[in-house]
Motif scaffolding. Sequence first.
Motif: not given
Ligand SMILES: [Mg+2]
Length: 397
Positions: A146, A193, A197, A204, A243
Amino acid sequence: MQVTDLFVSAPGKAILHGEHAVVHGKVALAVSLNLRTYLRLKATTTGKVCINLPNIDTFYSWDLSELEQLISYSGGKKEEGKLLDAELVGRLRDFIGVTNGNLDTCSMASLSFLYIYISLFRSSELPSLEVTVWSELPTGAGLGSSAAYSVCLAAALLCASGAIPTPLKEWDHTARWCQEDLELINSWAFQGEMIIHGNPSGVDNAVGTWGGMLRFLAGKIIPLSRVPLLRILLTNTKVPRSTKVLVARVKDKINKFPSIMAPVLDSVDAISCTCEKVLSEMTCEPITGEHYNTLEELIDINQHHLNVMGVGHPALDTLCQVTLARGLHSKLTGAGGGGCGITLLRPETDSTVVQTTVQDLRDLGFDCWETSIGGPGVQQHSPVSVKEEILEVLNRY
Ligand SMILES: [Mg+2]
Ligand SMILES: Nc1ncnc2c1ncn2[C@@H]1O[C@H](COP(=O)(O)OP(=O)(O)OP(=O)(O)O)[C@@H](O)[C@H]1O
Ligand SMILES: C[C@@](O)(CCO)CC(=O)[O-]
């Protein structure tokens, strides 16, 4: 606005230590992989915005006139102290038809694309363009797919909007941006993200942006320039997971058992710090078996902690047992709940041991391969510097 065609790529990542704890302000150590996500942006004259995401079998095309409606409705202001424009997210959710609890892969990928695209072009004219993404990373398996996707979107769309330059010169094969531009890419990738997420720490997207190995603590990124060459086996259990769900599960556990979970998070923090110290010692003194013994013990302790946090999975237990039977130590990497694990290989680990371990794991239906770490962060590419098979996919649409 004249949009230029471009190719960009960003690496996936493995977290050595600190996943989940990092969301709660603890240290994480993460490293980029040699597996990357590639994006091609093409200017068009169709009056449409198209995204082709063949990894997840998702292909969308929207008329610019439809998307313009979304801008005029949105106030365009972020709430004080908030990173995301909640009003725009709400309108995009309605537009795509996703409800709050809906986590499906295609919706999240298109939502994050549209959010970045509309936010960056809302004050000018929306450009007609086509974006194609192809990744060498497994999607939703703990290797930062991602983040690599969000970093590529941010870099390409920031270039297209003119907010940052395209760094590639005529004679270059690849080129990177200056520190200030990387920070801007990282901050837009973080917003992508957030959409995928929910509550990301930012580790990340930082690895996807800067590459290499880094220490991450509460948004502060410290690149570790002196690290030993580590040999790592990556195993994908192929157990699907999200996640977002796992991060929420850990939060619930912390809320339910604050005094029980706080020491676990502190212990993970200490594991990351001890690992960092050992890695640094390994670069300035002769590497001994004792260094590796310590790294292996840290892996085992952390894997137990991750089970305590509720992000283990029987397939990950199997991975740990099968590798331990060959004298190798493993832990999950990324959000857990399935997905991928890492196994540390010692310099003296015989290639027959590696091969038999890989075979054992493949016999269980897992994907398994030895990987090199520390690949470069986000890059712009000339077409000749993109691997032929990847170029073929990107040019297919
Ligand atoms: Mg991810
Ligand atoms: N190649 C891709 N094309 C389109 N969307 C992608 C791609 N790779 C990832 N995504 C988006 O990212 C989501 C997966 O993100 P998720 O954070 O759950 O897993 P991950 O990033 O692979 O693992 P981790 O966050 O644990 O490292 C997918 O549902 C999709 O929306
Ligand atoms: C689980 C987590 O710690 C790492 C996912 O790769 C989430 C995050 O840091 O955003």
